[in-house]
Motif scaffolding. Structure first.
Motif, PDB file in Angstrom:
ATOM      1  N   CYS A   1       0.036 -12.923  18.416  1.00 28.35           N
ATOM      2  CA  CYS A   1       0.869 -14.112  18.259  1.00 28.35           C
ATOM      3  C   CYS A   1       2.332 -13.781  18.564  1.00 28.35           C
ATOM      4  CB  CYS A   1       0.726 -14.642  16.840  1.00 28.35           C
ATOM      5  SG  CYS A   1       1.850 -15.977  16.410  1.00 28.35           S
ATOM      6  N   LYS A   2       2.826 -12.704  18.013  1.00 25.19           N
ATOM      7  CA  LYS A   2       4.222 -12.306  18.238  1.00 25.19           C
ATOM      8  C   LYS A   2       4.463 -11.959  19.705  1.00 25.19           C
ATOM      9  CE  LYS A   2       4.412 -10.463  13.602  1.00 25.19           C
ATOM     10  NZ  LYS A   2       4.459  -9.238  12.810  1.00 25.19           N
ATOM     11  N   ARG A   3       3.474 -11.347  20.360  1.00 21.22           N
ATOM     12  CA  ARG A   3       3.616 -11.049  21.787  1.00 21.22           C
ATOM     13  C   ARG A   3       3.691 -12.346  22.598  1.00 21.22           C
ATOM     14  NH1 ARG A   3      -0.005  -6.884  20.492  1.00 21.22           N
ATOM     15  NH2 ARG A   3      -1.790  -8.102  21.205  1.00 21.22           N
ATOM     16  N   GLN A   4       2.899 -13.348  22.202  1.00 21.99           N
ATOM     17  CA  GLN A   4       2.934 -14.635  22.901  1.00 21.99           C
ATOM     18  C   GLN A   4       4.313 -15.288  22.749  1.00 21.99           C
ATOM     19  OE1 GLN A   4      -0.333 -16.914  21.342  1.00 21.99           O
ATOM     20  NE2 GLN A   4      -1.859 -15.502  22.169  1.00 21.99           N
ATOM     21  N   TRP A   5       4.914 -15.176  21.575  1.00 21.90           N
ATOM     22  CA  TRP A   5       6.242 -15.741  21.379  1.00 21.90           C
ATOM     23  C   TRP A   5       7.282 -15.069  22.263  1.00 21.90           C
ATOM     24  CZ3 TRP A   5       5.654 -15.731  15.390  1.00 21.90           C
ATOM     25  CH2 TRP A   5       5.045 -16.922  14.980  1.00 21.90           C
ATOM     26  N   HIS A   6       7.067 -13.800  22.585  1.00 24.78           N
ATOM     27  CA  HIS A   6       8.006 -13.088  23.456  1.00 24.78           C
ATOM     28  C   HIS A   6       7.619 -13.217  24.923  1.00 24.78           C
ATOM     29  CE1 HIS A   6      10.342 -11.435  20.232  1.00 24.78           C
ATOM     30  NE2 HIS A   6       9.260 -10.993  19.638  1.00 24.78           N
ATOM     31  N   GLY A   7       6.487 -13.853  25.200  1.00 24.21           N
ATOM     32  CA  GLY A   7       6.008 -14.019  26.567  1.00 24.21           C
ATOM     33  C   GLY A   7       6.690 -15.161  27.297  1.00 24.21           C
ATOM     34  N   GLU A   8       6.140 -15.482  28.455  1.00 24.19           N
ATOM     35  CA  GLU A   8       6.729 -16.475  29.338  1.00 24.19           C
ATOM     36  C   GLU A   8       6.821 -17.868  28.705  1.00 24.19           C
ATOM     37  OE1 GLU A   8       5.633 -18.471  33.596  1.00 24.19           O
ATOM     38  OE2 GLU A   8       5.228 -16.332  33.343  1.00 24.19           O
TER      39      GLU A   8
ATOM     40  N   ALA B   1       2.725 -19.913  20.745  1.00 22.15           N
ATOM     41  CA  ALA B   1       1.440 -19.406  20.260  1.00 22.15           C
ATOM     42  C   ALA B   1       0.686 -20.582  19.646  1.00 22.15           C
ATOM     43  CB  ALA B   1       1.646 -18.316  19.218  1.00 22.15           C
ATOM     44  N   VAL B   2      -0.626 -20.514  19.697  1.00 25.68           N
ATOM     45  CA  VAL B   2      -1.463 -21.551  19.100  1.00 25.68           C
ATOM     46  C   VAL B   2      -2.005 -20.999  17.785  1.00 25.68           C
ATOM     47  CG1 VAL B   2      -3.491 -23.005  19.406  1.00 25.68           C
ATOM     48  CG2 VAL B   2      -2.028 -22.488  21.366  1.00 25.68           C
TER      49      VAL B   2
ATOM     50  N   ALA C   1      -8.401 -27.421  13.039  1.00 23.91           N
ATOM     51  CA  ALA C   1      -7.446 -27.886  14.053  1.00 23.91           C
ATOM     52  C   ALA C   1      -6.469 -26.766  14.397  1.00 23.91           C
ATOM     53  CB  ALA C   1      -6.689 -29.109  13.536  1.00 23.91           C
ATOM     54  N   TRP C   2      -5.813 -26.903  15.514  1.00 26.18           N
ATOM     55  CA  TRP C   2      -4.855 -25.906  16.001  1.00 26.18           C
ATOM     56  C   TRP C   2      -3.570 -26.605  16.404  1.00 26.18           C
ATOM     57  CZ3 TRP C   2      -6.382 -20.748  16.159  1.00 26.18           C
ATOM     58  CH2 TRP C   2      -7.734 -20.519  15.894  1.00 26.18           C
ATOM     59  N   ILE C   3      -2.462 -25.867  16.325  1.00 23.89           N
ATOM     60  CA  ILE C   3      -1.168 -26.421  16.722  1.00 23.89           C
ATOM     61  C   ILE C   3      -0.389 -25.361  17.506  1.00 23.89           C
ATOM     62  CG2 ILE C   3      -0.107 -25.811  14.527  1.00 23.89           C
ATOM     63  CD1 ILE C   3       1.685 -28.329  14.893  1.00 23.89           C
ATOM     64  N   ALA C   4       0.272 -25.806  18.560  1.00 23.29           N
ATOM     65  CA  ALA C   4       1.127 -24.922  19.357  1.00 23.29           C
ATOM     66  C   ALA C   4       2.506 -24.880  18.712  1.00 23.29           C
ATOM     67  CB  ALA C   4       1.221 -25.432  20.787  1.00 23.29           C
ATOM     68  N   VAL C   5       3.035 -23.673  18.520  1.00 18.90           N
ATOM     69  CA  VAL C   5       4.346 -23.516  17.890  1.00 18.90           C
ATOM     70  C   VAL C   5       5.156 -22.435  18.595  1.00 18.90           C
ATOM     71  CG1 VAL C   5       3.542 -24.256  15.607  1.00 18.90           C
ATOM     72  CG2 VAL C   5       3.554 -21.843  16.169  1.00 18.90           C
ATOM     73  N   PRO C   6       6.467 -22.628  18.681  1.00 19.62           N
ATOM     74  CA  PRO C   6       7.336 -21.548  19.156  1.00 19.62           C
ATOM     75  C   PRO C   6       7.650 -20.620  17.986  1.00 19.62           C
ATOM     76  CG  PRO C   6       8.642 -23.501  18.728  1.00 19.62           C
ATOM     77  CD  PRO C   6       7.196 -23.866  18.453  1.00 19.62           C
ATOM     78  N   ALA C   7       8.278 -19.507  18.284  1.00 18.62           N
ATOM     79  CA  ALA C   7       8.738 -18.605  17.220  1.00 18.62           C
ATOM     80  C   ALA C   7       9.734 -19.362  16.342  1.00 18.62           C
ATOM     81  CB  ALA C   7       9.401 -17.374  17.828  1.00 18.62           C
ATOM     82  N   PRO C   8       9.839 -19.004  15.071  1.00 21.05           N
ATOM     83  CA  PRO C   8      10.731 -19.741  14.165  1.00 21.05           C
ATOM     84  C   PRO C   8      12.201 -19.739  14.583  1.00 21.05           C
ATOM     85  CG  PRO C   8       9.285 -18.320  12.918  1.00 21.05           C
ATOM     86  CD  PRO C   8       9.079 -17.984  14.368  1.00 21.05           C
ATOM     87  N   HIS C   9      12.622 -18.776  15.355  1.00 17.58           N
ATOM     88  CA  HIS C   9      14.035 -18.652  15.692  1.00 17.58           C
ATOM     89  C   HIS C   9      14.395 -19.205  17.068  1.00 17.58           C
ATOM     90  CE1 HIS C   9      11.888 -15.125  17.140  1.00 17.58           C
ATOM     91  NE2 HIS C   9      12.792 -15.045  18.081  1.00 17.58           N
ATOM     92  N   ARG C  10      13.444 -19.917  17.725  1.00 10.10           N
ATOM     93  CA  ARG C  10      13.780 -20.437  19.040  1.00 10.10           C
ATOM     94  C   ARG C  10      12.949 -21.665  19.405  1.00 10.10           C
ATOM     95  NH1 ARG C  10      10.869 -16.255  23.269  1.00 10.10           N
ATOM     96  NH2 ARG C  10      10.505 -18.063  24.561  1.00 10.10           N
TER      97      ARG C  10
END
Length: 173
Positions: A22-29, A33-34, A101-110
């Motif tokens: 999940c953290k890698r996805q937040w730093h990805g393109e 993360a879902v 259910a699932w939700i797409a979210v950005p990292a908390p700081h961006r």
């Protein structure tokens, strides 16, 4: 990442099946993360105009606010609530995401693309109290009706829309 955002990142990533991924996805393109709903929190999503009115009312309460996410493309605001296996929220435009259910979210700081935190998670696990959200939704609908109810029309027939009512199905306070 600062010291203040680390607890928020850890708390939010803990909802993932693989927090490291999940953290890698937040730093990805995509920066998104879902995450699964229903374990640490559920999500109540409402139309953006109602969501912003509701958030204004909730921010007047003395309790710490829960996370709030906006999807600018879908024009929806999502409130994070405690998990509720019943999930009986009813109302025009109301969507409830619980267990399964699932939700797409950005990292908390961006922000990432169309997703932006109006109130980012703080890492403490603070969530909105469902009864407070229900009341704030009612207040928000009243404000919208006062300021723009005449403009709201049924998308099918064009007739003036009936003022929607929202309730959580008799949920205890």
């Amino acid at each position: 990442m600062g010291r203040q955002t680390r607890p928020a990142v850890e708390w939010l990533a803990a909802a993932a099946t693989d927090p490291r991924s999940c953290k890698r996805q937040w730093h990805g393109e995509s920066g998104i993360a879902v995450l699964a709903c229903g374990r640490f929190w559920d999500v109540l999503s409402v139309p953006e105009d109602l969501g912003r009115q509701t958030l204004d009312a909730l921010l007047c309460l003395p309790q710490a606010p829960g996370p709030v996410l906006v999807d600018t493309a879908a024009r929806r605001v999502a409130f994070f609530l405690p998990p509720d296996p019943e999930g009986r929220w009813i109302g025009t435009g109301i969507r409830y995401a619980g267990q399964g259910a699932w939700i797409a979210v950005p990292a908390p700081h961006r922000a990432a693309g169309r997703l932006c935190w109006l109130v980012p998670p703080d890492g403490t696990g603070a969530l909105f109290v469902p009864a407070a959200v229900e009341l704030a939704l009612q207040l928000g609908m009243g404000r919208l009706a006062e300021h723009g109810g005449a403009r709201r029309r049924c998308p099918t027939c064009g007739e003036p829309a009936e003022r929607p009512r929202v309730h959580s199905g008799g949920r205890p306070g």
